[in-house]
Design an enzyme around this catalytic site. Structure first.
Site, PDB file in Angstrom:
ATOM      1  N   GLY A 187       0.826  -1.206   0.000  1.00 50.43           N
ATOM      2  CA  GLY A 187       0.000   0.000   0.000  1.00 50.43           C
ATOM      3  C   GLY A 187       0.854   1.247   0.000  1.00 50.43           C
ATOM      4  N   SER A 236       0.947   3.825  -3.242  1.00 53.86           N
ATOM      5  CA  SER A 236       0.303   4.901  -3.993  1.00 53.86           C
ATOM      6  C   SER A 236      -1.061   5.251  -3.426  1.00 53.86           C
ATOM      7  CB  SER A 236       0.129   4.495  -5.449  1.00 53.86           C
ATOM      8  OG  SER A 236       1.373   4.281  -6.050  1.00 53.86           O
ATOM      9  N   GLU A 279      12.891  -4.554  -5.343  1.00 56.36           N
ATOM     10  CA  GLU A 279      11.713  -4.533  -6.189  1.00 56.36           C
ATOM     11  C   GLU A 279      12.064  -4.199  -7.630  1.00 56.36           C
ATOM     12  OE1 GLU A 279       8.652  -1.852  -4.780  1.00 56.36           O
ATOM     13  OE2 GLU A 279       7.622  -2.068  -6.701  1.00 56.36           O
TER      14      GLU A 279
END
Lengths: 339, 388
Positions: free
Chosen positions: B135, B137, B254
């Site tokens: 969570g 954006s 990521e």
């Protein structure tokens, strides 16, 4: 490894001279004294017994500082081929060409006639090694019957035709697989030099962008310029990564075993070269387009070297053929190799 | 300017045992496909939600590989994990359910989590039974992540959370997610202060998950709305106020993985198969070979960053470069594929090239957006170059 890189950067950095052309004889002497000149050759051939990973550090650095010495030709090509064939190596800088450039030469009773085409540093080396009709031929410079017709590449590095007329040469049988190895060694070395030249152009453009003031601020502050240089940086990183990885695979699997990695490196670094030159020139504006500015030292090498030792078109076609032979099921294993 | 090694970490060889592991994974994947459990698909790490498959991977020890055994993991190296993940993606296997939990939640819990948090989540992540979302954006916070407005206010025993998160992949299936929220006002001039990470159980009272269909109509993304959701103190991740630092430290994991250049690889493999049946001309063979050169290079770059991460470095610039090059390439593969083997994309096809092309084209806008837009990433590279 880090010590070697530091030494190479210091040696080549000190020799930077954008106004000079031709062999840097003093730098060559330093390379010989420090063991850089015959880095990967065995001790019995006067070499330092270095790995291809060592060559990565040295050649990327040589490319970055536009070193005017035939390291790839002496160490990776001529020295290797002559030694592999059992020929005694002469001292000094050496050069080599592949079978296509030597196609016009014939050897009869130990005497060679015909033309060796576009011999790198031909006028300045002590000997040239070439494969001719299943033999390795070593031509000693200064022998009677050699005429040097000077030529150059886009970076004004010597690429000379050697016209041979009944020149006494030394010969030995061509070792098995040597032609393919010679081609791969040249491409590996050229890819590492390309990566270095790309780094050089990028560093110059990044520095220039922080110095050049327009609209009241350095152009480095403009997002358009930042984005362009980030794209160039990605191409430099791709060239560096593909070439260094090819060297890693060559150390692990041997030169022939690393053929896919080397083909990919020359193709990818060659493709990056054009993009890096385009962007770094654009950032430099008209100034970089002048003889006076040093950028050309890097960009003319990018343009010259991408087409030497076979251009992307050739290597990509070879990779395409391998991909087709691998088919849908074999394409991923082809990409992974022996990892 | 960053040094060579920061922008291009040295190439790394894979550890001994990697080759044997790879053979095992390949044989498992072949078996799965022979049984018709799933069809290779593009962008499978977003769209291939398959809990049976995730549990099967967990059973075989191929999830949570780097998690220590005391938390149910396997105590293996990051490069072993790399081998498994790249094989799964190359095969187009359905890895979406466990993807985020395995990729970044587990490393974050190991780095910042409490003993309780680790014990609660890590065994389930390693067995392929606990799924996570991210969570970050919000409706008004995309690239400018520090502007998030979700707020948590102090209440007895914990925090009360209010706000909205968007683009949360898999939130409709996941058990929990990490929410980046404001727990204190920003200090003067430092917008990165006062942000914290909370672990939010997505089944908590006050959480509403609504679909945001992709342009294909498929449901992967969600809007997650918090209406005074209670989060106990025990579910604060790491330190209060250190959320920005924690989140950005996850990003190198990521941004540089194999999913940043392999999303359209199944399409490429299908194109190779189609071309191999004919007699392509020299130009097409060159175009095909060019993609091989790019794939090999991107893989080497991605592995090198994995190696640097494993050695404890934080190669932020190199990771940004991998994502910028890799995700642009994922779309370029589509363009070249269209050139090499013209096919009318058919989203209703059962499988095959026309279906892969349909999925690839329609998923392509996401490649250069997710995980930080490429323009933002180039800003990071520009900083590395000393331009800003």
């Amino acid at each position: 490894m880090n010590e070697l890189l530091e030494m190479a950067e210091s040696v080549f950095g000190d020799a930077w001279d954008s106004a000079a052309a031709g062999l840097d004889a003093e730098l060559w002497r330093t390379c010989e004294e420090t063991g850089l000149a015959r880095l990967t050759l065995p001790e019995s051939a006067g070499g330092s017994e270095g790995s291809f990973a060592d060559a990565t550090a040295v050649l990327r650095s040589a490319g970055r500082f536009a070193a005017r010495v035939p390291l790839v030709e002496t160490d990776l090509m001529a020295g290797w081929l002559a030694h592999a064939a059992g020929l005694e190596l002469p001292g000094g800088p050496l050069s080599a060409v592949g079978p296509a450039a030597a196609a016009g030469v014939s050897v009869v009773d130990g005497r060679a006639s015909g033309t060796l085409r576009r011999v790198p540093w031909g006028r300045a080396v002590s000997a040239v090694v070439a494969p001719v009709d299943g033999q390795v031929v070593l031509v000693t410079s200064g022998a009677a019957g050699i005429r040097v017709v000077e030529g150059m590449n886009l970076a004004e590095e010597p690429r000379d035709d050697l016209e041979l007329q009944d020149v006494p040469v030394r010969t030995a049988p061509l070792p098995a697989g040597a032609l393919e190895q010679l081609r791969l060694r040249a491409a590996l070395g050229r890819s590492l030099l390309l990566a270095g030249a790309g780094r050089c152009a990028l560093e110059m453009a990044a520095r220039y962008a922080t110095e050049r003031v327009q609209f009241g601020r350095p152009i480095a502050k403009l997002q358009a310029v930042q984005q362009m240089l980030a794209l160039a940086a990605a191409e430099v990183a791709a060239a560096e990564a593909s070439a260094s990885a090819a060297a890693l695979e060559a150390d692990r699997d041997g030169i022939a075993g690393a053929s896919v990695a080397i083909a990919a490196a020359k193709a990818r670094a060659g493709e990056a070269a054009g993009e890096i030159a385009r962007i770094t020139h654009q950032v430099h504006g008209a100034l970089g387009f002048t003889r006076e500015h040093d950028l050309r030292v890097a960009t003319t090498r990018l343009w010259a070297w991408r087409d030497e030792d076979d251009a992307e078109a050739v290597w990509n076609e070879q990779l395409g053929d391998l991909a087709l032979a691998a088919g849908a099921a074999g394409i991923w294993p082809l990409l992974v190799g022996r990892d | 300017m960053v040094t060579h090694s920061e922008m291009t970490p040295p190439p790394v060889g894979l550890p001994p045992g990697a080759a044997a592991l790879r053979v095992e994974v390949r044989s498992f994947l072949a078996e799965e496909q022979a049984h018709g459990h799933w069809r290779p698909r593009v962008d499978s790490w977003l769209s291939g939600w398959d809990e049976r498959f995730s549990k099967e991977l967990g059973r075989r020890g191929w999830l949570g590989m780097t998690i220590p055994t005391e938390y149910g993991g396997h105590g293996r190296g990051a490069l072993d994990r790399y081998v498994v993940t790249e094989e799964l993606l190359a095969a187009g296997a359905p890895v979406a359910a466990h993807w985020i939990a395995d990729r970044q939640i587990a490393p974050s819990l190991l780095r910042f989590g409490t003993q309780e948090q680790r014990e609660r989540y890590l065994p389930g992540i390693a067995s392929g039974e606990i799924y996570f979302g991210i969570g970050m954006s919000e409706p008004d916070s995309g690239s400018d992540l520090a502007s998030v407005r979700s707020r948590a206010v102090r209440v007895d025993g914990g925090w009360e959370l209010t706000g909205t998160k968007v683009w949360t992949s898999g939130a409709h299936h996941a058990h929990a997610f990490f929410a980046l929220v404001r727990t204190a006002p920003a200090e003067d001039g430092n917008r990165h202060s006062g942000l914290s990470q909370l672990i939010v159980d997505l089944h908590s009272p006050g959480v509403t998950v609504r679909p945001i269909p992709l342009l294909t109509g498929a449901h992967h993304f969600n809007e997650v709305v918090f209406d005074r959701v209670f989060v106990p103190d025990s579910m604060v991740l790491g330190e209060l106020g250190q959320g920005w630092h924690q989140v950005t430290s996850e990003l190198a994991f990521e941004r540089s993985g194999p999913e940043r250049y392999l999303s359209t690889f199944p399409l490429f493999a299908a194109v190779v198969g189609a071309l191999a049946e004919g007699d392509p001309d020299r130009g097409r063979r060159r175009d095909l070979g060019r993609l091989v050169a790019h794939y090999r290079t991107l893989r080497r770059m991605s592995v090198a960053v994995a190696g640097a991460l494993d050695a404890g470095a934080a190669p932020e610039t190199a990771a940004a470069v991998v994502k910028d090059l890799g995700t642009r390439f994922e779309s370029e593969v589509i363009d070249v594929a269209r050139w090499l083997v013209p096919v009318v994309p058919d989203p209703a096809a059962e499988g095959g090239l026309s279906r892969m092309m349909a999925d690839a084209v329609r998923h392509s806008p996401g490649f250069t957006l997710r995980g930080g837009t490429n323009e933002i990433l180039r800003g990071i590279v520009a900083r590395g170059l000393g331009l800003r």
